[in-house]
Enzyme design. Structure first.
Site, PDB file in Angstrom:
ATOM      1  N   THR A  29      -0.278  -2.666   7.749  1.00 58.30           N
ATOM      2  CA  THR A  29       1.064  -2.166   8.062  1.00 58.30           C
ATOM      3  C   THR A  29       1.087  -0.648   7.884  1.00 58.30           C
ATOM      4  O   THR A  29       0.434  -0.119   6.983  1.00 58.30           O
ATOM      5  CB  THR A  29       2.081  -2.815   7.096  1.00 58.30           C
ATOM      6  N   ASP A  84      -6.392  -2.021   6.992  1.00 56.06           N
ATOM      7  CA  ASP A  84      -5.050  -1.632   6.539  1.00 56.06           C
ATOM      8  C   ASP A  84      -5.055  -0.149   6.174  1.00 56.06           C
ATOM      9  O   ASP A  84      -6.113   0.489   6.093  1.00 56.06           O
ATOM     10  CB  ASP A  84      -4.675  -2.492   5.306  1.00 56.06           C
ATOM     11  N   LYS A  97      -0.868   0.789  -2.877  1.00 54.12           N
ATOM     12  CA  LYS A  97      -0.283   0.493  -1.581  1.00 54.12           C
ATOM     13  C   LYS A  97       1.145   0.025  -1.808  1.00 54.12           C
ATOM     14  O   LYS A  97       1.532  -0.306  -2.902  1.00 54.12           O
ATOM     15  CB  LYS A  97      -1.088  -0.607  -0.873  1.00 54.12           C
ATOM     16  N   GLY A 100       5.270   1.188   2.204  1.00 60.90           N
ATOM     17  CA  GLY A 100       5.979   0.553   3.323  1.00 60.90           C
ATOM     18  C   GLY A 100       6.593  -0.780   2.924  1.00 60.90           C
ATOM     19  O   GLY A 100       7.250  -1.430   3.737  1.00 60.90           O
ATOM     20  N   GLU A 106       0.084  -7.813   2.159  1.00 61.71           N
ATOM     21  CA  GLU A 106      -1.177  -7.072   2.317  1.00 61.71           C
ATOM     22  C   GLU A 106      -2.218  -7.553   1.305  1.00 61.71           C
ATOM     23  O   GLU A 106      -3.398  -7.677   1.627  1.00 61.71           O
ATOM     24  CB  GLU A 106      -0.928  -5.573   2.135  1.00 61.71           C
TER      25      GLU A 106
HETATM   26  C1  5RP Z   1       2.558  -0.564   3.368  1.00 55.65           C
HETATM   27  C2  5RP Z   1       1.301   0.103   2.973  1.00 55.65           C
HETATM   28  C3  5RP Z   1       0.663   1.013   3.962  1.00 55.65           C
HETATM   29  O1  5RP Z   1      -0.600   0.548   4.267  1.00 55.65           O
HETATM   30  C4  5RP Z   1       0.567   2.373   3.342  1.00 55.65           C
HETATM   31  O2  5RP Z   1       1.863   2.750   2.954  1.00 55.65           O
HETATM   32  C5  5RP Z   1      -0.016   3.391   4.302  1.00 55.65           C
HETATM   33  O3  5RP Z   1       0.880   3.660   5.331  1.00 55.65           O
HETATM   34  P1  5RP Z   1       0.671   4.869   6.341  1.00 55.65           P
HETATM   35  O4  5RP Z   1      -0.539   4.564   7.134  1.00 55.65           O
HETATM   36  O5  5RP Z   1       1.944   4.903   7.149  1.00 55.65           O
HETATM   37  O6  5RP Z   1       0.530   6.126   5.516  1.00 55.65           O
HETATM   38  O7  5RP Z   1       0.760  -0.097   1.906  1.00 55.65           O
HETATM   39  O8  5RP Z   1       3.037  -1.371   2.350  1.00 55.65           O
END
Ligand code: 5RP
Length: 226
Positions: A29, A84, A97, A100, A106
């Site tokens: 994500t 991821d 992590k 998001g 995840e």
């Molecule tokens: C979501 C996550 C994402 O993998 C993490 O925040 C990285 O996001 P981005 O690629 O937008 O920086 O852990 O829960």
């Protein structure tokens, strides 16, 4: 000189080349994974045969829109590879992590996958996790109790808010973002938190990712877990 967005894209496109015919892929994500999904869709249009199980409703919706074949976690007997993003990762691959909010799904998909690769721009590589917020997912009923417990354990909890509303994960739960001291031992803290009644999962990931692909100013780098 690659910009941050170009770094994400370069890492994602390189990771897309790790996906082979007939794989079941765990799809992460976030904004870096977005580029991976685009590239995968292109490869699928070119004949690649894969099935994907998603770590969030957002990823699922995007994959559906781009005609990427989806399967549920229940139907994914094996996940050959999970790719991821990550928020922060130190040289020993201790990682956080969850910015998001998809940390629970995840972690489940990463735990089931035979191989895990993370993709990122260079800013995610840090010398130490010190000072970074550690998110935990807590069912709403448990929030007041967990807030009390984590305060007693020395953390400062902050209920995550997005666009003026309490942030709710795909599992229907709020997130508490926890700050500890600058010398916080993250693995010990995560183990302690995980043992607390009411905490479903933490955003600390350890010993789960075999390789990271990092977009840099000049291209990409790969780093492997010791
Ligand atoms: C979501 C996550 C994402 O993998 C993490 O925040 C990285 O996001 P981005 O690629 O937008 O920086 O852990 O829960």
């Amino acid at each position: 000189m690659y910009s941050k967005e170009e770094q994400k894209k370069a890492a994602a496109w390189q990771a897309a080349m790790e996906v082979k015919d007939n794989m079941v892929l765990g799809l992460g994500t976030g904004s870096t994974v977005y580029y991976l999904i685009e590239k995968l869709s292109q490869r699928i249009r070119g004949g690649l045969n894969v099935h994907v199980t998603a770590t969030s409703l957002e990823t699922e919706a995007l994959a559906r829109r781009l005609d990427i074949p989806l399967i549920s976690l229940a139907d994914a007997r094996t996940i050959h590879l999970a790719i991821d993003g990550v928020d922060s990762i130190d040289p020993d691959f201790y990682s956080i992590k969850g910015s998001g909010g998809a940390l629970f799904r995840e972690k489940i998909i990463a735990a089931k996958a035979l191989r895990v690769i993370w993709i990122m721009d260079k800013s995610k590589l840090v010398h130490s996790l010190s000072g970074r917020v550690l998110p935990v997912e807590v069912p709403a009923f448990g929030v007041p109790y967990v807030e009390e417990q984590v305060k007693n354990a020395g953390f400062v909890p902050k209920l995550r808010v997005k666009d003026g509303n309490i942030f709710i994960t795909d599992n229907g739960n709020p997130i508490l973002d926890l700050t500890g001291g600058v010398d916080m031992d993250y693995p010990a803290a995560a183990a302690r938190l995980k043992a607390m009644t009411g905490i479903l999962e933490t955003g600390l990931f350890e010993d789960i990712c075999e390789k990271i692909i990092v977009g840099t100013e000049n291209g990409t780098e790969e780093h492997f877990h010791n």
